[in-house]
Design a protein around this motif. Sequence first.
Motif, PDB file in Angstrom:
ATOM      1  N   CYS A 106       1.115 -19.614 -52.937  1.00 43.66           N
ATOM      2  CA  CYS A 106       0.758 -18.924 -51.728  1.00 43.66           C
ATOM      3  C   CYS A 106       0.883 -17.346 -51.761  1.00 43.66           C
ATOM      4  O   CYS A 106       1.425 -16.755 -52.754  1.00 43.66           O
ATOM      5  CB  CYS A 106       1.831 -19.229 -50.722  1.00 43.66           C
ATOM      6  SG  CYS A 106       1.649 -18.451 -49.035  1.00 43.66           S
ATOM      7  N   ASN A 107       0.085 -16.697 -50.887  1.00 45.76           N
ATOM      8  CA  ASN A 107       0.089 -15.203 -51.121  1.00 45.76           C
ATOM      9  C   ASN A 107       1.352 -14.440 -50.826  1.00 45.76           C
ATOM     10  O   ASN A 107       1.849 -13.191 -51.056  1.00 45.76           O
ATOM     11  CB  ASN A 107      -1.036 -14.560 -50.464  1.00 45.76           C
ATOM     12  CG  ASN A 107      -0.763 -14.807 -48.886  1.00 45.76           C
ATOM     13  OD1 ASN A 107       0.191 -15.189 -48.446  1.00 45.76           O
ATOM     14  ND2 ASN A 107      -1.919 -14.694 -48.114  1.00 45.76           N
TER      15      ASN A 107
ATOM     16  N   GLN B   3     -20.980 -19.989 -44.732  1.00 45.01           N
ATOM     17  CA  GLN B   3     -19.437 -19.539 -44.713  1.00 45.01           C
ATOM     18  C   GLN B   3     -18.728 -20.609 -44.545  1.00 45.01           C
ATOM     19  O   GLN B   3     -18.953 -21.391 -43.724  1.00 45.01           O
ATOM     20  CB  GLN B   3     -18.974 -18.423 -43.670  1.00 45.01           C
ATOM     21  CG  GLN B   3     -17.753 -18.050 -43.669  1.00 45.01           C
ATOM     22  CD  GLN B   3     -17.604 -16.774 -42.700  1.00 45.01           C
ATOM     23  OE1 GLN B   3     -18.400 -16.351 -41.853  1.00 45.01           O
ATOM     24  NE2 GLN B   3     -16.230 -16.532 -42.343  1.00 45.01           N
ATOM     25  N   ILE B   4     -17.702 -20.807 -45.633  1.00 46.68           N
ATOM     26  CA  ILE B   4     -16.825 -22.082 -45.409  1.00 46.68           C
ATOM     27  C   ILE B   4     -15.650 -21.633 -44.592  1.00 46.68           C
ATOM     28  O   ILE B   4     -14.879 -20.975 -45.217  1.00 46.68           O
ATOM     29  CB  ILE B   4     -16.367 -22.493 -46.935  1.00 46.68           C
ATOM     30  CG1 ILE B   4     -17.678 -22.963 -47.529  1.00 46.68           C
ATOM     31  CG2 ILE B   4     -15.480 -23.530 -46.864  1.00 46.68           C
ATOM     32  CD1 ILE B   4     -17.500 -23.417 -49.015  1.00 46.68           C
TER      33      ILE B   4
ATOM     34  N   SER C 163      -7.338 -20.327 -43.353  1.00 46.44           N
ATOM     35  CA  SER C 163      -8.793 -19.744 -43.315  1.00 46.44           C
ATOM     36  C   SER C 163      -8.766 -19.117 -44.889  1.00 46.44           C
ATOM     37  O   SER C 163      -9.716 -19.356 -45.737  1.00 46.44           O
ATOM     38  CB  SER C 163      -9.047 -18.761 -42.594  1.00 46.44           C
ATOM     39  OG  SER C 163      -9.223 -19.298 -41.404  1.00 46.44           O
ATOM     40  N   TRP C 164      -7.529 -18.443 -45.355  1.00 46.34           N
ATOM     41  CA  TRP C 164      -7.839 -17.632 -46.506  1.00 46.34           C
ATOM     42  C   TRP C 164      -7.604 -18.752 -47.817  1.00 46.34           C
ATOM     43  O   TRP C 164      -7.980 -18.320 -49.060  1.00 46.34           O
ATOM     44  CB  TRP C 164      -6.789 -16.515 -46.723  1.00 46.34           C
ATOM     45  CG  TRP C 164      -5.230 -17.065 -46.784  1.00 46.34           C
ATOM     46  CD1 TRP C 164      -4.238 -17.006 -45.861  1.00 46.34           C
ATOM     47  CD2 TRP C 164      -4.719 -17.579 -47.997  1.00 46.34           C
ATOM     48  NE1 TRP C 164      -3.063 -17.535 -46.211  1.00 46.34           N
ATOM     49  CE2 TRP C 164      -3.343 -17.961 -47.594  1.00 46.34           C
ATOM     50  CE3 TRP C 164      -5.012 -17.828 -49.428  1.00 46.34           C
ATOM     51  CZ2 TRP C 164      -2.569 -18.324 -48.518  1.00 46.34           C
ATOM     52  CZ3 TRP C 164      -4.175 -18.290 -50.210  1.00 46.34           C
ATOM     53  CH2 TRP C 164      -2.611 -18.462 -49.722  1.00 46.34           C
TER      54      TRP C 164
ATOM     55  N   VAL D 273       2.636 -24.134 -45.964  1.00 45.74           N
ATOM     56  CA  VAL D 273       1.736 -24.518 -45.037  1.00 45.74           C
ATOM     57  C   VAL D 273       0.403 -23.578 -45.029  1.00 45.74           C
ATOM     58  O   VAL D 273      -0.860 -24.202 -45.154  1.00 45.74           O
ATOM     59  CB  VAL D 273       2.269 -24.373 -43.545  1.00 45.74           C
ATOM     60  CG1 VAL D 273       1.009 -24.590 -42.577  1.00 45.74           C
ATOM     61  CG2 VAL D 273       3.256 -25.244 -43.588  1.00 45.74           C
ATOM     62  N   GLU D 274       0.374 -22.174 -45.263  1.00 43.72           N
ATOM     63  CA  GLU D 274      -0.669 -21.274 -45.192  1.00 43.72           C
ATOM     64  C   GLU D 274      -1.363 -21.589 -46.619  1.00 43.72           C
ATOM     65  O   GLU D 274      -2.633 -21.830 -46.755  1.00 43.72           O
ATOM     66  CB  GLU D 274      -0.071 -19.900 -45.274  1.00 43.72           C
ATOM     67  CG  GLU D 274       0.043 -19.448 -44.111  1.00 43.72           C
ATOM     68  CD  GLU D 274      -0.261 -17.829 -44.097  1.00 43.72           C
ATOM     69  OE1 GLU D 274      -0.741 -17.272 -44.965  1.00 43.72           O
ATOM     70  OE2 GLU D 274       0.234 -17.406 -42.986  1.00 43.72           O
ATOM     71  N   ALA D 275      -0.685 -21.840 -47.726  1.00 42.15           N
ATOM     72  CA  ALA D 275      -1.378 -21.993 -48.789  1.00 42.15           C
ATOM     73  C   ALA D 275      -2.206 -23.351 -49.031  1.00 42.15           C
ATOM     74  O   ALA D 275      -3.210 -23.679 -49.551  1.00 42.15           O
ATOM     75  CB  ALA D 275      -0.461 -22.102 -50.056  1.00 42.15           C
TER      76      ALA D 275
END
Length: 316
Positions: free
Chosen positions: A179-180, A216-217, A193-194, A187-189
């Motif tokens: 993850c960032n 655009q994906i 969208s990113w 969850v984000e990773a």
Amino acid sequence: MNAEHCAITMDLGGTTIKLGLVQAGRLLASSQLAAHSAQGLAGRLPYIRKAVDDLLAEQTISRQQLTGVGVAIPGIVDSVQKKVLSIDKKYADAPELDLPAWAREAWGLPIILENDARAALVGEWQYGAARGLDDVVLMTLGTGVGTSAIIEGRLLRGRHYQAGCLGGHFTINVQGAACNCGNIGCVEAESSSWSLGEKVRTHAEYHRSQLRTEPQIDFAALFRCAEAGDGLARQLRDQCLDVWAAGAINLIHAYDPEVLLLGGGIMGSGAYIVPYLQAKIDAFAWTPWGRVEVRPASSFASAALLGAAYLVTHPN
């Protein structure tokens, strides 16, 4: 215009900065400008000030009619000292800025700073889909995954202002993607969208997928291609839904809400997402008292502006 108790409000998104003038829970006027958030916040402040002054002039509102400035920002915010403590990539210089001094110099007003998901939940709690509830959590699905919680009628912040707002960084896959934030399998990773584009393009079935022709994906493309019958799109869509369901169940177990609100840019597909998450929550959430209802956020486009304005006059 009668504009007593009017607040200047700002929602500092990663792509767009939304500005508004709010009176008694009503958005009198609004505008927006490009965020250029990767370049920091300091360089945008003069443009924000001018855009706000233009709104005030258009509405013939004097500074004497204003009560304060409410700012929603995507980071960990000390709402007492009115300082950004930590922020991930967007507006990286924000922790170094004296935003209270900026608001005093610009308009002679006090400022309220709050995490953007918390501000959005306050807007929904006071004026939208969570009105009348004392226990509710919000999960926003978009570029990232934002969360916030109201427990027993109070906005949850915690000792270090992190409580409730890091649900996007719940670990749901210990062998998952980086993850960032520096963690693994957030969850984000796993579903935001990113992180979506890389998951699609590195998949072995990508070259046979309709997604390969998309300019655009993003989640709009993913849901559209899945609806059209594309196998890879359906597989990844369902994986994302299961990730969000796991995150939602973690929020329910952590904060014991009556209602889970869903908002964010992905909710254009809310007619599919809401019943899917409701079914997963009904099946797997440990709630012996009954059923947590999943609701779409009602006024999400302006919820953070309305919530920030409410916090100007009702610090919680």
